[in-house]
Design a protein around this motif. Structure first.
Motif, PDB file in Angstrom:
ATOM      1  N   ILE A   1       0.826  -1.212   0.000  1.00 30.64           N
ATOM      2  CA  ILE A   1       0.000   0.000   0.000  1.00 30.64           C
ATOM      3  C   ILE A   1       0.858   1.260   0.000  1.00 30.64           C
ATOM      4  O   ILE A   1       1.845   1.361   0.743  1.00 30.64           O
ATOM      5  CB  ILE A   1      -0.934   0.021   1.216  1.00 30.64           C
ATOM      6  N   ARG A   2       0.480   2.227  -0.830  1.00 33.56           N
ATOM      7  CA  ARG A   2       1.012   3.588  -0.779  1.00 33.56           C
ATOM      8  C   ARG A   2      -0.191   4.528  -0.749  1.00 33.56           C
ATOM      9  O   ARG A   2      -1.121   4.383  -1.537  1.00 33.56           O
ATOM     10  CB  ARG A   2       1.887   3.929  -1.986  1.00 33.56           C
ATOM     11  N   SER A   3      -0.166   5.502   0.167  1.00 32.40           N
ATOM     12  CA  SER A   3      -1.286   6.420   0.269  1.00 32.40           C
ATOM     13  C   SER A   3      -0.802   7.759   0.817  1.00 32.40           C
ATOM     14  O   SER A   3       0.201   7.819   1.540  1.00 32.40           O
ATOM     15  CB  SER A   3      -2.365   5.835   1.180  1.00 32.40           C
ATOM     16  N   SER A   4      -1.521   8.825   0.480  1.00 33.29           N
ATOM     17  CA  SER A   4      -1.179  10.149   1.010  1.00 33.29           C
ATOM     18  C   SER A   4      -2.423  11.013   1.101  1.00 33.29           C
ATOM     19  O   SER A   4      -3.359  10.875   0.312  1.00 33.29           O
ATOM     20  CB  SER A   4      -0.129  10.845   0.128  1.00 33.29           C
ATOM     21  N   LEU A   5      -2.428  11.893   2.089  1.00 35.78           N
ATOM     22  CA  LEU A   5      -3.476  12.898   2.269  1.00 35.78           C
ATOM     23  C   LEU A   5      -2.780  14.226   2.509  1.00 35.78           C
ATOM     24  O   LEU A   5      -1.959  14.344   3.419  1.00 35.78           O
ATOM     25  CB  LEU A   5      -4.370  12.535   3.450  1.00 35.78           C
ATOM     26  N   ILE A   6      -3.100  15.247   1.684  1.00 32.45           N
ATOM     27  CA  ILE A   6      -2.372  16.513   1.709  1.00 32.45           C
ATOM     28  C   ILE A   6      -3.354  17.676   1.745  1.00 32.45           C
ATOM     29  O   ILE A   6      -4.309  17.731   0.953  1.00 32.45           O
ATOM     30  CB  ILE A   6      -1.483  16.662   0.453  1.00 32.45           C
ATOM     31  N   PHE A   7      -3.117  18.621   2.653  1.00 39.97           N
ATOM     32  CA  PHE A   7      -3.854  19.895   2.665  1.00 39.97           C
ATOM     33  C   PHE A   7      -2.864  21.019   2.416  1.00 39.97           C
ATOM     34  O   PHE A   7      -1.794  21.074   3.036  1.00 39.97           O
ATOM     35  CB  PHE A   7      -4.553  20.132   4.000  1.00 39.97           C
ATOM     36  N   GLU A   8      -3.231  21.950   1.503  1.00 41.34           N
ATOM     37  CA  GLU A   8      -2.348  23.063   1.166  1.00 41.34           C
ATOM     38  C   GLU A   8      -3.146  24.358   1.042  1.00 41.34           C
ATOM     39  O   GLU A   8      -4.334  24.337   0.701  1.00 41.34           O
ATOM     40  CB  GLU A   8      -1.612  22.787  -0.152  1.00 41.34           C
ATOM     41  N   ALA A   9      -2.470  25.466   1.291  1.00 42.87           N
ATOM     42  CA  ALA A   9      -3.079  26.788   1.144  1.00 42.87           C
ATOM     43  C   ALA A   9      -2.036  27.761   0.620  1.00 42.87           C
ATOM     44  O   ALA A   9      -0.855  27.681   0.974  1.00 42.87           O
ATOM     45  CB  ALA A   9      -3.626  27.287   2.479  1.00 42.87           C
ATOM     46  N   ILE A  10      -2.470  28.675  -0.242  1.00 39.16           N
ATOM     47  CA  ILE A  10      -1.627  29.751  -0.763  1.00 39.16           C
ATOM     48  C   ILE A  10      -2.400  31.044  -0.532  1.00 39.16           C
ATOM     49  O   ILE A  10      -3.530  31.198  -1.004  1.00 39.16           O
ATOM     50  CB  ILE A  10      -1.334  29.571  -2.263  1.00 39.16           C
ATOM     51  N   ASP A  11      -1.821  31.984   0.228  1.00 42.53           N
ATOM     52  CA  ASP A  11      -2.604  33.167   0.600  1.00 42.53           C
ATOM     53  C   ASP A  11      -2.589  34.276  -0.449  1.00 42.53           C
ATOM     54  O   ASP A  11      -3.434  35.154  -0.430  1.00 42.53           O
ATOM     55  CB  ASP A  11      -2.170  33.705   1.967  1.00 42.53           C
ATOM     56  N   ASN A  12      -1.616  34.257  -1.382  1.00 41.53           N
ATOM     57  CA  ASN A  12      -1.563  35.258  -2.457  1.00 41.53           C
ATOM     58  C   ASN A  12      -1.729  36.691  -1.931  1.00 41.53           C
ATOM     59  O   ASN A  12      -2.531  37.480  -2.426  1.00 41.53           O
ATOM     60  CB  ASN A  12      -2.628  34.964  -3.514  1.00 41.53           C
ATOM     61  N   LYS A  13      -0.940  37.040  -0.924  1.00 36.47           N
ATOM     62  CA  LYS A  13      -1.028  38.372  -0.343  1.00 36.47           C
ATOM     63  C   LYS A  13      -0.281  39.424  -1.157  1.00 36.47           C
ATOM     64  O   LYS A  13      -0.550  40.615  -1.055  1.00 36.47           O
ATOM     65  CB  LYS A  13      -0.447  38.359   1.085  1.00 36.47           C
TER      66      LYS A  13
ATOM     67  N   VAL B   1       1.931  36.195  -7.725  1.00 37.33           N
ATOM     68  CA  VAL B   1       0.984  35.257  -7.147  1.00 37.33           C
ATOM     69  C   VAL B   1       0.964  33.952  -7.916  1.00 37.33           C
ATOM     70  O   VAL B   1       1.425  33.857  -9.049  1.00 37.33           O
ATOM     71  CB  VAL B   1      -0.442  35.841  -7.102  1.00 37.33           C
ATOM     72  N   TYR B   2       0.412  32.935  -7.265  1.00 31.21           N
ATOM     73  CA  TYR B   2       0.236  31.652  -7.914  1.00 31.21           C
ATOM     74  C   TYR B   2      -1.135  31.107  -7.543  1.00 31.21           C
ATOM     75  O   TYR B   2      -1.452  31.039  -6.363  1.00 31.21           O
ATOM     76  CB  TYR B   2       1.309  30.660  -7.465  1.00 31.21           C
ATOM     77  N   PRO B   3      -1.992  30.687  -8.482  1.00 32.36           N
ATOM     78  CA  PRO B   3      -1.811  30.835  -9.919  1.00 32.36           C
ATOM     79  C   PRO B   3      -1.878  32.306 -10.366  1.00 32.36           C
ATOM     80  O   PRO B   3      -2.656  33.068  -9.813  1.00 32.36           O
ATOM     81  CB  PRO B   3      -2.986  30.050 -10.500  1.00 32.36           C
ATOM     82  N   ALA B   4      -1.100  32.662 -11.366  1.00 34.41           N
ATOM     83  CA  ALA B   4      -0.975  34.055 -11.789  1.00 34.41           C
ATOM     84  C   ALA B   4      -2.264  34.594 -12.402  1.00 34.41           C
ATOM     85  O   ALA B   4      -2.490  35.793 -12.426  1.00 34.41           O
ATOM     86  CB  ALA B   4       0.165  34.192 -12.801  1.00 34.41           C
ATOM     87  N   SER B   5      -3.134  33.704 -12.892  1.00 35.35           N
ATOM     88  CA  SER B   5      -4.347  34.151 -13.566  1.00 35.35           C
ATOM     89  C   SER B   5      -5.417  34.667 -12.603  1.00 35.35           C
ATOM     90  O   SER B   5      -6.398  35.239 -13.024  1.00 35.35           O
ATOM     91  CB  SER B   5      -4.931  32.996 -14.384  1.00 35.35           C
ATOM     92  N   SER B   6      -5.241  34.455 -11.323  1.00 35.40           N
ATOM     93  CA  SER B   6      -6.233  34.904 -10.344  1.00 35.40           C
ATOM     94  C   SER B   6      -5.533  35.671  -9.237  1.00 35.40           C
ATOM     95  O   SER B   6      -5.310  35.172  -8.141  1.00 35.40           O
ATOM     96  CB  SER B   6      -6.989  33.705  -9.772  1.00 35.40           C
ATOM     97  N   ALA B   7      -5.146  36.887  -9.539  1.00 35.91           N
ATOM     98  CA  ALA B   7      -4.316  37.680  -8.635  1.00 35.91           C
ATOM     99  C   ALA B   7      -4.992  37.921  -7.294  1.00 35.91           C
ATOM    100  O   ALA B   7      -6.187  38.191  -7.210  1.00 35.91           O
ATOM    101  CB  ALA B   7      -3.977  39.016  -9.300  1.00 35.91           C
ATOM    102  N   ASN B   8      -4.195  37.796  -6.238  1.00 32.96           N
ATOM    103  CA  ASN B   8      -4.622  38.129  -4.886  1.00 32.96           C
ATOM    104  C   ASN B   8      -5.835  37.328  -4.407  1.00 32.96           C
ATOM    105  O   ASN B   8      -6.632  37.816  -3.610  1.00 32.96           O
ATOM    106  CB  ASN B   8      -4.918  39.631  -4.798  1.00 32.96           C
ATOM    107  N   LYS B   9      -5.963  36.105  -4.869  1.00 35.49           N
ATOM    108  CA  LYS B   9      -7.069  35.248  -4.449  1.00 35.49           C
ATOM    109  C   LYS B   9      -6.498  34.007  -3.767  1.00 35.49           C
ATOM    110  O   LYS B   9      -5.633  33.321  -4.300  1.00 35.49           O
ATOM    111  CB  LYS B   9      -7.933  34.831  -5.645  1.00 35.49           C
ATOM    112  N   ARG B  10      -7.009  33.701  -2.594  1.00 36.42           N
ATOM    113  CA  ARG B  10      -6.516  32.568  -1.816  1.00 36.42           C
ATOM    114  C   ARG B  10      -6.851  31.243  -2.498  1.00 36.42           C
ATOM    115  O   ARG B  10      -7.886  31.114  -3.156  1.00 36.42           O
ATOM    116  CB  ARG B  10      -7.120  32.590  -0.422  1.00 36.42           C
ATOM    117  N   VAL B  11      -5.962  30.273  -2.314  1.00 40.34           N
ATOM    118  CA  VAL B  11      -6.150  28.936  -2.857  1.00 40.34           C
ATOM    119  C   VAL B  11      -6.115  27.933  -1.712  1.00 40.34           C
ATOM    120  O   VAL B  11      -5.237  27.995  -0.846  1.00 40.34           O
ATOM    121  CB  VAL B  11      -5.047  28.581  -3.871  1.00 40.34           C
ATOM    122  N   PHE B  12      -7.082  27.003  -1.712  1.00 41.34           N
ATOM    123  CA  PHE B  12      -7.093  25.880  -0.769  1.00 41.34           C
ATOM    124  C   PHE B  12      -7.185  24.594  -1.575  1.00 41.34           C
ATOM    125  O   PHE B  12      -7.910  24.523  -2.571  1.00 41.34           O
ATOM    126  CB  PHE B  12      -8.274  25.984   0.201  1.00 41.34           C
TER     127      PHE B  12
END
Length: 349
Positions: free
Chosen positions: A200-212, A218-229
């Motif tokens: 078995i191989r498994s993973s659970l990942i939570f990520e956030a980018i605040d784009n302040k 910013v990343y993604p560049a197409s949505s400036a200043n918008k948070r990503v979860f």
């Protein structure tokens, strides 16, 4: 006698140098193929395609043993285009990874430029559950949401493995720059768990980018200043001759995409090589579109065959098709609507 002593001294010096450098490795990958593709509302194209699965790169990595179970290591890796020779990112000597770490009984702690936990790229990623990974064009797991993210100014830590379980955490003080005050930098936060034992191989990942920060960073560049979860879950079960896989992704960006993505895939040994096959379905909303509705649907199927000619060289073939509806129905991008067929060669050293 004098000449013999001199010769022995020279040989001894070279032997010492070889021993000192024995933990430093030069490595790399060169991959290129011919691609025929057509996106919706665009012409069919035939082109040389560098790194359609594994991006061409060369690198240096090394480890020094400090004793008592501790060591210090580094990875310096530069990407390039095999068909033009151009550097991967203008102005970056080691654009893929520039990372130094300390390893010991406490786990692994490192700093520098590296890939995010779900990027599918570089030494700190833990993404599982999708046979075609983050390569293979339209079949890349993140092709319709985050893309592959590498970050500057990162700090990464993972615990030792306990009965196959390990915890992973990552933070970037500035995805591109951290020269402004803290509240004006673009920060990345990631935490994940990985299990790898027996079949078995498994993973659970939570990520956030605040784009302040500023729109250019910013990343993604197409949505400036918008948070990503972002949440990714993957599961693989090795049955010997084949490995079935399941993957799920939840993506949410303020005033942008809000999607769920499911994928079923497998790796199967066939005729001395590996068949990689997968299908996925995505649905949700894209608030950035202006077509009268923000509902989106998309599906993709893809298959690849990797046949090793030797331990370092392999022939690769790939075919993929994508189709979208609702607000993405006419999106002229093969990741959403279109097809691609590729035949190429990969060599590693």
């Amino acid at each position: 006698m004098k000449k013999t002593l001199i010769a022995m001294g020279v040989l001894g010096a070279f032997s010492s140098l070889a021993f000192a450098a024995s933990n430093v490795t030069l490595y790399g990958v060169i991959e290129e193929g011919v691609m025929v593709s057509k996106a919706k509302h665009k012409d069919t194209t035939v082109q040389m395609k560098s790194g359609f699965d594994q991006g061409p790169r060369w690198g240096i990595k090394g480890v020094e043993d400090l004793g008592n179970g501790y060591n210090v290591g580094f990875i310096l890796e530069q990407g390039f285009s095999a068909d033009t020779g151009a550097e991967g990112t203008a102005g970056k000597a080691f654009n893929r990874e520039s990372f130094m770490y300390v390893n010991g009984g406490f786990g692994k702690l490192g700093v520098g430029r590296t890939g995010a936990l779900s990027s599918g790229a570089q030494s700190n990623q833990i993404l599982t559950g999708w046979a075609l990974g983050t390569g293979y064009m339209m079949s890349a797991w993140n092709s319709m949401t985050t893309g592959t993210l590498r970050m500057d100014n990162a700090v990464a830590y993972n615990t030792p493995s306990f009965d196959g379980f390990s915890l992973h955490a990552m933070y970037s003080n500035g995805i591109v720059e951290d020269t402004a005050k803290w509240s004006e930098n673009n920060h990345y936060y990631g935490i994940g768990a990985k299990y790898q034992a027996n079949a078995i191989r498994s993973s659970l990942i939570f990520e956030a980018i605040d784009n302040k920060g500023a729109a250019a960073d910013v990343y993604p560049a197409s949505s400036a200043n918008k948070r990503v979860f972002l949440i990714n879950y993957g599961l693989e079960y090795n049955l010997g001759s084949w490995t079935p896989m399941f993957a799920y992704q939840w993506f949410n960006q303020d005033e942008g995409k809000k999607t769920h993505q499911f994928g079923l895939s497998a790796k199967v040994g066939v005729a001395g090589g590996d068949v990689l096959v997968g299908g996925r379905y995505l649905f949700g909303h894209d608030e950035s579109v202006t077509t009268g509705t923000d509902k989106v649907r998309a599906w993709n199927v893809g298959a690849a065959y990797v046949y090793p000619l030797s331990k370092r060289t392999a022939i690769k073939a790939y075919a993929g098709y994508a189709d979208s509806s609702k607000a993405w129905a006419d999106k002229p991008d093969t990741s959403y609507n279109g097809y691609a067929v590729i035949l190429g060669l990969r060599h590693s050293f």
